[in-house]
Design a protein around this motif. Structure first.
Motif, PDB file in Angstrom:
ATOM      1  N   ARG A   1       9.907  17.327  62.647  1.00 53.02           N
ATOM      2  CA  ARG A   1       9.962  15.925  62.238  1.00 53.02           C
ATOM      3  C   ARG A   1       9.785  14.986  63.424  1.00 53.02           C
ATOM      4  O   ARG A   1       9.085  13.974  63.328  1.00 53.02           O
ATOM      5  N   ALA A   2      10.396  15.335  64.552  1.00 51.73           N
ATOM      6  CA  ALA A   2      10.244  14.503  65.750  1.00 51.73           C
ATOM      7  C   ALA A   2       8.791  14.471  66.205  1.00 51.73           C
ATOM      8  O   ALA A   2       8.275  13.428  66.630  1.00 51.73           O
ATOM      9  N   GLY A   3       8.118  15.613  66.086  1.00 50.19           N
ATOM     10  CA  GLY A   3       6.707  15.655  66.461  1.00 50.19           C
ATOM     11  C   GLY A   3       5.849  14.796  65.552  1.00 50.19           C
ATOM     12  O   GLY A   3       4.955  14.076  66.017  1.00 50.19           O
ATOM     13  N   ARG A   4       6.124  14.859  64.238  1.00 47.29           N
ATOM     14  CA  ARG A   4       5.350  14.035  63.299  1.00 47.29           C
ATOM     15  C   ARG A   4       5.605  12.552  63.524  1.00 47.29           C
ATOM     16  O   ARG A   4       4.677  11.728  63.437  1.00 47.29           O
ATOM     17  N   LEU A   5       6.835  12.181  63.833  1.00 47.64           N
ATOM     18  CA  LEU A   5       7.162  10.775  64.080  1.00 47.64           C
ATOM     19  C   LEU A   5       6.487  10.274  65.347  1.00 47.64           C
ATOM     20  O   LEU A   5       5.926   9.160  65.379  1.00 47.64           O
ATOM     21  N   LEU A   6       6.503  11.084  66.394  1.00 42.68           N
ATOM     22  CA  LEU A   6       5.837  10.702  67.642  1.00 42.68           C
ATOM     23  C   LEU A   6       4.339  10.529  67.417  1.00 42.68           C
ATOM     24  O   LEU A   6       3.719   9.565  67.909  1.00 42.68           O
ATOM     25  N   SER A   7       3.753  11.451  66.665  1.00 40.98           N
ATOM     26  CA  SER A   7       2.319  11.366  66.378  1.00 40.98           C
ATOM     27  C   SER A   7       2.003  10.108  65.577  1.00 40.98           C
ATOM     28  O   SER A   7       1.018   9.409  65.863  1.00 40.98           O
TER      29      SER A   7
END
Length: 451
Positions: free
Chosen positions: A343-349
């Motif tokens: 989820r953190a990766g998707r939010l950063l992206s």
């Protein structure tokens, strides 16, 4: 000697002017089977047949399909399933008999529980699922896909404007090439007429053989230029057909006349482009879409709540009295606890894509302003050139008339007359090129403004 020097200079000058109106121009005399089309007809054909424009319109339908899919998530999903099974697995036999409402005391005996007879089961089931709370993810997806439809429509409108610009350029280029051919035909006729006069004077011993040779070279060179212009006209008509989206042989029908409408102010042109240009509007929407993507990524951190319901019928054989039914209604709560940083990766992206879209929009706005300013300046310069070259052509023709009278009186050489004729040819072609440029640059400005 002065006349010979002028002729030597005029010949390459004319060649340069003719080459400047070369293949980028395009169309003159066409074959008898060529279809004559007006600018409006050419534009209409392009809007109907152009492959790239059709692809842009298809993209609108793609985005509409995505929007319908996103909208469907707010509506309950209902499905019917029919399952068939035959088994002697003790667990499934026990469950199927209960579902069929066929379970009896005899089925509780240990031997029958451990080693049941094979059982057939037809299961008919209707299921309903519906999200109740998604943390705003579905709402953000709905808005994003709706904006996607708007962006696709803006891109399609911009693509249509680009097609109109391309067809307009090809159309007026064809007209210019046709005019270049006619100018060269007239030049060749004039040169051949002068060659006959020089040849007659040469036979009378009134001119040098070098003058006769120079005139023959000039006539030959003009014929070569004429052949090149005819080839350019054929190429340009092919480009017009390509811009129209047709393989038919076409030729432009109309005249090149300077536009009567005044050039808008640069400030109003820029403001109109910023407000109406399709690709810029699409970029603005994409920036908002990226913001919706951030909301969707943040929603993954919130609980998800969904509704479940089903109705089921089970039977061993299709008879009214030999079936059982049951129903179920429930609510599911899903709380994300740990996903390894997905989820953190998707939010950063998503956040990075939002920044990327915003910066791309700023660059696009600057680019649009530059394109409008460039087209406006070129259109203004072309209009000024039309005024100047119109006067130059008139002066060249008056000079030709005066030199022709002097030649008849024996006060001018044949080279002087040839220079005058060459100047008229160059001036006529230069003016035609200036009118062509003004028409094309006006079309370019209209495209840059989003019209």
């Amino acid at each position: 000697m002065r006349g010979r020097i002028n002729a030597t200079i005029a010949l390459p000058l004319l060649a340069f002017l003719l080459l400047a109106a070369g293949p980028m121009a395009g169309a003159a005399e066409a074959g008898p089977t060529a279809e004559a089309v007006t600018l409006q007809e050419a534009v209409a054909a392009a809007k109907k047949n152009n492959a790239l424009l059709q692809a842009a319109r298809a993209d609108v339908q793609v985005k509409q399909g995505q929007f319908k899919e996103a909208r469907s998530y707010f509506i309950p999903d209902i499905a019917f399933t029919e399952n068939y099974s035959r088994t002697n697995n003790p667990v499934y036999v026990f469950m199927d008999k209960l579902d069929q409402a066929h379970f009896g005391m005899a089925d509780l005996s240990i031997p029958r529980l451990n080693d049941p007879e094979p059982l057939t089961n037809f299961q008919s089931k209707v299921e309903l699922t519906m999200p109740l709370f998604t943390g705003g993810k579905l709402s953000a997806a709905y808005r994003a896909t709706k904006m996607g439809v708007e962006a696709a429509r803006d891109r399609s409108a911009f693509a249509e404007g680009s097609v109109v610009k391309g067809v307009t350029e090809a159309f007026y280029g064809s007209l210019l090439a046709g005019q270049a051919v006619r100018v060269m035909e007239e030049t060749v006729k004039t040169a051949e007429s002068h060659l006959q006069q020089v040849d007659a004077l040469y036979k009378q011993g009134l001119v040098l053989d070098s003058d006769l040779l120079r005139m023959r070279v000039f006539v030959s060179d003009m014929k070569q230029q004429e052949a090149e212009r005819v080839a350019d006209e054929e190429v340009a008509r092919s480009y017009l057909g390509y811009a129209m989206g047709t393989t038919r042989d076409v030729r432009p029908k109309g005249d090149m006349v300077p536009p009567e409408s005044p050039l808008p102010s640069l400030e109003s042109a820029i403001q109109k482009a910023l407000a109406k240009r399709g690709d810029l509007l699409a970029s603005e929407i994409q920036a908002r879409q990226a913001g919706a993507g951030v909301k969707m990524a943040r929603a993954d951190y919130l609980p998800q709540v969904g509704l479940m319901a089903s109705y089921e019928q089970d039977t061993e054989r299709w008879t009214k009295a030999a079936w059982g039914d049951n129903w179920m209604l429930g609510v599911q709560l899903r709380i994300p606890l740990f996903d390894g940083g997905a989820r953190a990766g998707r939010l950063l992206s998503a956040k990075s894509q939002e920044i990327q879209a915003q910066k791309a929009l700023l660059d696009q706005q600057e680019k649009v302003q530059l394109e409008v300013k460039s087209a406006w300046l070129r259109a203004r310069a072309a209009a000024q050139r039309v005024a100047v070259t119109t006067e130059s052509e008139a002066q060249a023709r008056e000079n030709q008339r005066i030199v022709a009278l002097r030649y008849k009186e024996g006060l001018a050489t044949i080279t002087d007359l040839l220079d005058a004729d060459t100047t008229v040819t160059a001036a006529a072609l230069t003016r035609a090129k200036a009118v062509h440029d003004e028409l094309v640059e006006r079309a370019h400005l209209a495209w840059a403004m989003g019209e």
